[in-house]
Design a protein around this motif. Structure first.
Motif, PDB file in Angstrom:
ATOM      1  N   TYR A  19       0.746  -1.248   0.100  1.00 31.10           N
ATOM      2  CA  TYR A  19      -0.005   0.210   0.134  1.00 31.10           C
ATOM      3  C   TYR A  19       0.859   1.126  -0.032  1.00 31.10           C
ATOM      4  N   ARG A  20       1.992   1.162   0.663  1.00 31.06           N
ATOM      5  CA  ARG A  20       2.661   2.508   0.936  1.00 31.06           C
ATOM      6  C   ARG A  20       3.276   2.710  -0.455  1.00 31.06           C
ATOM      7  N   LYS A  21       3.877   1.507  -1.028  1.00 28.92           N
ATOM      8  CA  LYS A  21       4.684   1.956  -2.176  1.00 28.92           C
ATOM      9  C   LYS A  21       3.827   2.482  -3.545  1.00 28.92           C
ATOM     10  N   ILE A  22       2.470   1.848  -3.337  1.00 29.82           N
ATOM     11  CA  ILE A  22       1.358   2.177  -4.261  1.00 29.82           C
ATOM     12  C   ILE A  22       1.120   3.641  -4.305  1.00 29.82           C
ATOM     13  N   PHE A  23       0.777   3.842  -2.954  1.00 32.37           N
ATOM     14  CA  PHE A  23       0.316   5.464  -2.652  1.00 32.37           C
ATOM     15  C   PHE A  23       1.389   6.243  -3.106  1.00 32.37           C
ATOM     16  N   GLU A  24       2.839   6.071  -2.703  1.00 32.25           N
ATOM     17  CA  GLU A  24       3.889   6.884  -3.224  1.00 32.25           C
ATOM     18  C   GLU A  24       3.932   7.026  -4.737  1.00 32.25           C
ATOM     19  N   ALA A  25       3.974   6.045  -5.462  1.00 35.45           N
ATOM     20  CA  ALA A  25       3.913   5.969  -6.797  1.00 35.45           C
ATOM     21  C   ALA A  25       2.836   7.034  -7.412  1.00 35.45           C
ATOM     22  N   SER A  26       1.518   6.695  -6.987  1.00 33.93           N
ATOM     23  CA  SER A  26       0.493   7.457  -7.200  1.00 33.93           C
ATOM     24  C   SER A  26       0.750   8.941  -7.140  1.00 33.93           C
ATOM     25  N   LEU A  27       1.074   9.245  -5.982  1.00 35.73           N
ATOM     26  CA  LEU A  27       1.609  10.965  -5.494  1.00 35.73           C
ATOM     27  C   LEU A  27       2.546  11.508  -6.622  1.00 35.73           C
ATOM     28  N   ILE A  28       3.588  10.575  -6.898  1.00 33.99           N
ATOM     29  CA  ILE A  28       4.724  10.957  -7.981  1.00 33.99           C
ATOM     30  C   ILE A  28       4.050  11.504  -9.257  1.00 33.99           C
ATOM     31  N   ALA A  30       0.666  11.718 -10.123  1.00 41.58           N
ATOM     32  CA  ALA A  30      -0.180  13.012 -10.017  1.00 41.58           C
ATOM     33  C   ALA A  30       0.623  14.369  -9.940  1.00 41.58           C
ATOM     34  N   MET A  31       1.715  14.369  -9.297  1.00 40.33           N
ATOM     35  CA  MET A  31       2.402  15.648  -9.285  1.00 40.33           C
ATOM     36  C   MET A  31       3.184  15.925 -10.631  1.00 40.33           C
ATOM     37  N   ALA A  32       3.656  14.834 -11.279  1.00 41.04           N
ATOM     38  CA  ALA A  32       3.974  15.059 -12.549  1.00 41.04           C
ATOM     39  C   ALA A  32       3.112  15.482 -13.555  1.00 41.04           C
ATOM     40  N   ILE A  33       2.013  14.836 -13.448  1.00 40.47           N
ATOM     41  CA  ILE A  33       0.811  15.469 -14.403  1.00 40.47           C
ATOM     42  C   ILE A  33       0.385  16.947 -14.053  1.00 40.47           C
ATOM     43  N   LEU A  34       0.461  17.230 -13.022  1.00 45.77           N
ATOM     44  CA  LEU A  34      -0.079  18.536 -12.638  1.00 45.77           C
ATOM     45  C   LEU A  34       1.143  19.675 -13.177  1.00 45.77           C
ATOM     46  N   ILE A  35       2.282  19.185 -12.925  1.00 48.53           N
ATOM     47  CA  ILE A  35       3.509  20.104 -13.478  1.00 48.53           C
ATOM     48  C   ILE A  35       3.407  20.243 -14.902  1.00 48.53           C
ATOM     49  N   LEU A  36       3.007  18.967 -15.408  1.00 49.49           N
ATOM     50  CA  LEU A  36       2.845  19.331 -16.985  1.00 49.49           C
ATOM     51  C   LEU A  36       1.825  20.211 -17.317  1.00 49.49           C
TER      52      LEU A  36
END
Length: 214
Positions: A19-28, A30-36
């Motif tokens: 769960y922790r790894k999936i959450f961190e990957a999803s957050l990264i 989402a942030m990448a999409i937002l920056i784009l």
């Protein structure tokens, strides 16, 4: 005694462990999409601002120098007479008498101004129409009688403010009968026409019928 069975989960398929790894990957992600998205939006705004810019051209116009008109100076005020203290001016002046010879004929007085013609009013504009007081029948011309000529002559008469015929014009003519009709029309007498309680001039037509007795 019943036997207890123990179930063991495979750590490779246990979601709680990942769960922790999936959450961190999803957050990264989402942030990448937002920056784009942010970077692409800034580029769009910059392009839109460039399109809105309008070339402004400033033209310089040479304005001619206005010419000032020199107005003339105002007229000088009249000087006020001041009593003179000069003793050479005589106190009394004598005016010589002039004699008028009344025996000589005086110059003729100028003629009086011509009387203004009274306006001629149209027949339909009268408040009271002219009325015939004295009618004259025309004399039958002898030549027309011998030639057996008959016909009608219409005379147009101008009636003055006293009811007299001032002018005669022939409207409907017959060469051998016109003079007789004109002479008769001149001797007509009318009660003059009125407009607003005053007598006025007016034109009126008079028909004359020439018939031979059979």
């Amino acid at each position: 005694m019943a036997k207890r069975q123990f179930i063991y989960k495979n750590p490779d398929v246990d979601l709680k462990l990942k769960y922790r790894k999936i959450f961190e990957a999803s957050l990264i992600i989402a942030m990448a999409i937002l920056i784009l998205i942010l970077f692409s939006f800034k580029k769009f705004e910059a392009e839109y601002e460039l399109e809105k810019k309008v070339d402004v051209q400033i033209e310089t116009i040479d304005i001619p120098q206005t010419e000032q008109i020199n107005r003339p100076p105002p007229p000088a005020r009249p000087s006020i007479p001041i009593a003179s203290e000069d003793e050479d001016i005589p106190e009394e002046l004598t005016i010589e008498e002039t004699e008028i010879d009344f025996t000589q004929p005086l110059d003729e007085a100028p003629p009086p101004p011509p009387e203004e013609d009274e306006p001629i009013v149209e027949f339909y504009a009268l408040s009271e129409k002219p009325e015939v007081i004295h009618r004259v029948e025309p004399a039958y011309p002898e030549l027309a009688r011998k030639a057996g000529i008959e016909g009608m002559v219409v005379a147009k008469v101008l009636i003055d403010t006293k009811g007299n015929v001032e002018k005669v014009e022939i409207v409907k003519s017959h060469p051998m009968l016109d003079d007789a009709a004109k002479a008769a029309a001149k001797d007509f007498k009318f009660k003059p026409g009125k407009q607003r309680d005053r007598f006025v001039k007016v034109w009126m037509t008079i028909p004359f019928t020439f018939r031979l007795k059979k």
